[in-house]
Design an enzyme around this catalytic site. Structure first.
Site, PDB file in Angstrom:
ATOM      1  N   TYR A 157       0.851  -1.203   0.000  1.00 39.83           N
ATOM      2  CA  TYR A 157       0.000   0.000   0.000  1.00 39.83           C
ATOM      3  C   TYR A 157       0.880   1.245   0.000  1.00 39.83           C
ATOM      4  O   TYR A 157       1.832   1.331   0.754  1.00 39.83           O
ATOM      5  CB  TYR A 157      -0.904   0.018   1.243  1.00 39.83           C
ATOM      6  CG  TYR A 157      -2.333  -0.328   0.900  1.00 39.83           C
ATOM      7  CD1 TYR A 157      -3.033   0.437  -0.018  1.00 39.83           C
ATOM      8  CD2 TYR A 157      -2.963  -1.422   1.486  1.00 39.83           C
ATOM      9  CE1 TYR A 157      -4.336   0.120  -0.353  1.00 39.83           C
ATOM     10  CE2 TYR A 157      -4.276  -1.737   1.160  1.00 39.83           C
ATOM     11  CZ  TYR A 157      -4.960  -0.965   0.233  1.00 39.83           C
ATOM     12  OH  TYR A 157      -6.238  -1.271  -0.102  1.00 39.83           O
TER      13      TYR A 157
ATOM     14  N   GLU B 105      -0.436   4.848  -0.466  1.00 39.88           N
ATOM     15  CA  GLU B 105      -1.159   6.116  -0.629  1.00 39.88           C
ATOM     16  C   GLU B 105      -0.207   7.302  -0.483  1.00 39.88           C
ATOM     17  O   GLU B 105       0.640   7.308   0.422  1.00 39.88           O
ATOM     18  CB  GLU B 105      -2.266   6.268   0.419  1.00 39.88           C
ATOM     19  CG  GLU B 105      -3.574   5.683  -0.016  1.00 39.88           C
ATOM     20  CD  GLU B 105      -3.796   4.321   0.584  1.00 39.88           C
ATOM     21  OE1 GLU B 105      -2.798   3.619   0.837  1.00 39.88           O
ATOM     22  OE2 GLU B 105      -4.976   3.976   0.799  1.00 39.88           O
TER      23      GLU B 105
ATOM     24  N   ASP C 263      -7.297  13.624 -24.494  1.00 36.15           N
ATOM     25  CA  ASP C 263      -7.289  12.221 -24.082  1.00 36.15           C
ATOM     26  C   ASP C 263      -6.667  11.451 -25.236  1.00 36.15           C
ATOM     27  O   ASP C 263      -7.312  11.215 -26.259  1.00 36.15           O
ATOM     28  CB  ASP C 263      -8.731  11.762 -23.818  1.00 36.15           C
ATOM     29  CG  ASP C 263      -8.819  10.284 -23.488  1.00 36.15           C
ATOM     30  OD1 ASP C 263      -7.818   9.567 -23.679  1.00 36.15           O
ATOM     31  OD2 ASP C 263      -9.900   9.852 -23.039  1.00 36.15           O
TER      32      ASP C 263
ATOM     33  N   THR D 139      -4.354   6.055 -21.473  1.00 36.44           N
ATOM     34  CA  THR D 139      -4.161   4.719 -20.936  1.00 36.44           C
ATOM     35  C   THR D 139      -2.776   4.256 -21.383  1.00 36.44           C
ATOM     36  O   THR D 139      -2.148   4.870 -22.254  1.00 36.44           O
ATOM     37  CB  THR D 139      -5.234   3.741 -21.445  1.00 36.44           C
ATOM     38  OG1 THR D 139      -5.337   3.857 -22.859  1.00 36.44           O
ATOM     39  CG2 THR D 139      -6.577   4.023 -20.812  1.00 36.44           C
TER      40      THR D 139
ATOM     41  N   LYS E  62      -2.731   0.518 -24.869  1.00 41.80           N
ATOM     42  CA  LYS E  62      -3.189   0.422 -26.263  1.00 41.80           C
ATOM     43  C   LYS E  62      -1.953   0.493 -27.177  1.00 41.80           C
ATOM     44  O   LYS E  62      -1.152  -0.434 -27.149  1.00 41.80           O
ATOM     45  CB  LYS E  62      -4.217   1.515 -26.544  1.00 41.80           C
ATOM     46  CG  LYS E  62      -5.464   1.374 -25.639  1.00 41.80           C
ATOM     47  CD  LYS E  62      -6.532   2.394 -25.944  1.00 41.80           C
ATOM     48  CE  LYS E  62      -7.804   2.137 -25.160  1.00 41.80           C
ATOM     49  NZ  LYS E  62      -7.934   2.927 -23.929  1.00 41.80           N
TER      50      LYS E  62
ATOM     51  N   ARG F  94      -2.393  -2.671 -18.309  1.00 41.25           N
ATOM     52  CA  ARG F  94      -3.631  -1.910 -18.130  1.00 41.25           C
ATOM     53  C   ARG F  94      -3.354  -0.798 -17.133  1.00 41.25           C
ATOM     54  O   ARG F  94      -2.736  -1.024 -16.099  1.00 41.25           O
ATOM     55  CB  ARG F  94      -4.748  -2.812 -17.568  1.00 41.25           C
ATOM     56  CG  ARG F  94      -5.140  -3.975 -18.452  1.00 41.25           C
ATOM     57  CD  ARG F  94      -5.629  -3.524 -19.795  1.00 41.25           C
ATOM     58  NE  ARG F  94      -6.894  -2.857 -19.716  1.00 41.25           N
ATOM     59  CZ  ARG F  94      -8.057  -3.370 -20.147  1.00 41.25           C
ATOM     60  NH1 ARG F  94      -8.086  -4.568 -20.693  1.00 41.25           N
ATOM     61  NH2 ARG F  94      -9.174  -2.685 -20.064  1.00 41.25           N
TER      62      ARG F  94
HETATM   63  N1  DSN Z   1     -12.636   0.539 -24.466  1.00 42.62           N
HETATM   64  C1  DSN Z   1     -11.690   1.384 -25.134  1.00 42.62           C
HETATM   65  C2  DSN Z   1     -11.822   1.277 -26.619  1.00 42.62           C
HETATM   66  O1  DSN Z   1     -12.074   0.189 -27.086  1.00 42.62           O
HETATM   67  O2  DSN Z   1     -11.665   2.260 -27.329  1.00 42.62           O
HETATM   68  C3  DSN Z   1     -11.758   2.785 -24.708  1.00 42.62           C
HETATM   69  O3  DSN Z   1     -11.841   2.879 -23.349  1.00 42.62           O
END
Ligand code: DSN
Length: 411
Positions: A53, A55, A199, A225, A228, A234
């Site tokens: 942990y 924080e 974003d 994120t 991707k 993740r």
């Molecule tokens: N779920 C993602 C996507 O497929 O674009 C975005 O959060």
């Protein structure tokens, strides 16, 4: 897969994990938001860091025993700063939507007006959809793409910005295949005194590799994120100008989250380290070449692509003039061992659960080594499945398995 302890202690879960690993290895992944993280990233996730942990932030934790975690988090921050030329980075957000919630919390009050792209034009749930926290807590006004060109209509963005005077303008999308004019968004935000928020979840890897323009040095705040095109674990990060660092950190913790997931932080650091290498630039270039080759091939075979092509890793095939929907195509392709995601097209007459298109992305196939000629071969297989019957789908499934054997994911 090894996983000796898991295999012995919990054969049921081990068997399912093995089955999913085998599925990933023997099927083709074209979901634009997915990728295969490296074994180094996966190894960092499965470590005792998951027990801790932490924080707070490096040097200012609410729990003892965090000196090692501080070092790891500082490395992740330093690498992300270098990748994106960021003044400040928070590497603790657990995923994209919580990161975006923290951004709104850092800059706005509930009820404030925000300008974002409509979901059916390629936006994201957390950019103001009425069923999402964003649409429920904030007053979202939404812009769209030009119906003729499929491109973001910057004149409409400016018109809506002047009319509604939002406190924030959101740019960056989940299903938009064209280069984004960040400076034009920033100019409109400056003109009306709004915060600019990008974003870049989908295109972060391509930006980090220098293949697409980078909003981080010009925008007030940027989220992404990490799993991707960036090909990490993740998770998510938030980047902002140094003058907003304290309010962004406060919004992430204690505003939105408790303890960060330190194993994810380490895995993010590993992925950022990978993205700083020259091979990642080559990879990102190939992602775009593969996506463009596929989009061109669909067009050559008579299919409509939203905006007529792609500048990034994805594109949307528009079935509105055909007798099947995106959901029908998704289902048939799934049975043939090809994963895609159904997608709305701009001004889709059909609902999001049964929309008129599919979104196709090249990040995962490129990680496993496919090049343009393989991507073109894939398009032929996709067309055979969506135009053919169930029997044809099963024939293609065998061909997909053979193709996958040439490009193993991990082993
Ligand atoms: N779920 C993602 C996507 O497929 O674009 C975005 O959060």
């Amino acid at each position: 897969m090894e996983l000796q302890n898991l295999k012995q202690q919990d054969p049921e879960i081990f068997a399912l994990i093995s089955k999913e690993a085998e599925r990933q290895n023997s099927e083709i992944e074209l979901i634009a938001s997915e990728n295969y993280a490296s074994l180094a990233v996966l190894e960092a996730l499965a470590t005792p860091l998951a027990n801790k942990y932490s924080e707070g932030y490096p040097g200012k934790r609410y729990y003892g025993g965090n000196l090692v975690i501080d070092d790891i988090e500082n490395i992740a921050i330093a690498r992300a700063k270098e990748l994106f030329s960021a003044e400040h980075v928070n590497v603790q957000p657990l995923s994209g939507s919580p990161a975006n919630a923290a951004v709104y919390m850092a800059f706005l009050e509930p009820g404030d007006t925000i300008l974002g792209l409509k979901l059916d034009h390629g936006g994201h749930l957390s950019h103001g959809h009425p069923v999402n926290f964003s649409g429920r807590l904030y007053n979202f006004v939404q812009y769209g793409v030009n119906p003729e060109t499929g491109l973001i209509d910057m004149a409409e963005v400016r018109r809506l910005a002047l009319e509604h005077q939002p406190k924030m303008i959101v740019a960056g999308f989940s299903a938009y295949s064209r280069e984004i004019d960040w400076q034009a968004f920033q100019d409109i935000a400056t003109e009306i005194g709004a915060y600019s928020f990008a974003d870049i979840a989908h295109i972060a890897g391509l930006i980090a590799a220098g293949e697409l323009k980078n909003p981080v040095p010009i925008f007030d705040v940027v989220s992404t994120t990490t799993h991707k095109t960036l090909r990490g674990p993740r998770g998510a990060i938030i980047m902002c100008k140094e003058k907003y660092a304290a309010q962004v950190n406060r919004a992430v913790f204690p505003g939105m989250q408790g303890g960060p997931h330190d194993n994810m932080t380490a895995a993010k650091a590993v992925a950022f380290g990978e993205a700083l290498k020259p091979e990642f630039k080559e990879y990102s270039r190939q992602v775009i070449l593969n996506a463009q080759a596929m989009a061109r091939e669909f067009i050559a075979k008579g299919y409509k692509i939203v905006s007529g092509g792609t500048d990034n890793h994805l594109f949307i095939v528009d079935f509105s003039e055909r007798e099947y929907s995106g959901k029908d195509a998704e289902k048939k392709l799934e049975l043939a061992g090809i994963s895609v995601s159904r997608s709305t097209i701009p001004n889709d007459p059909n609902p999001p659960m049964n929309p008129s298109g599919i979104r196709i992305g090249a990040p995962a196939i490129t990680t496993r080594g496919l090049k343009e000629s393989d991507a073109i071969e894939l398009v032929a297989l996709i067309i055979r499945v969506i135009e053919g019957d169930e029997k044809e789908g099963l024939v293609v499934k065998e061909e997909i398995k053979n193709l996958c054997q040439k490009f193993p994911v991990y082993y």
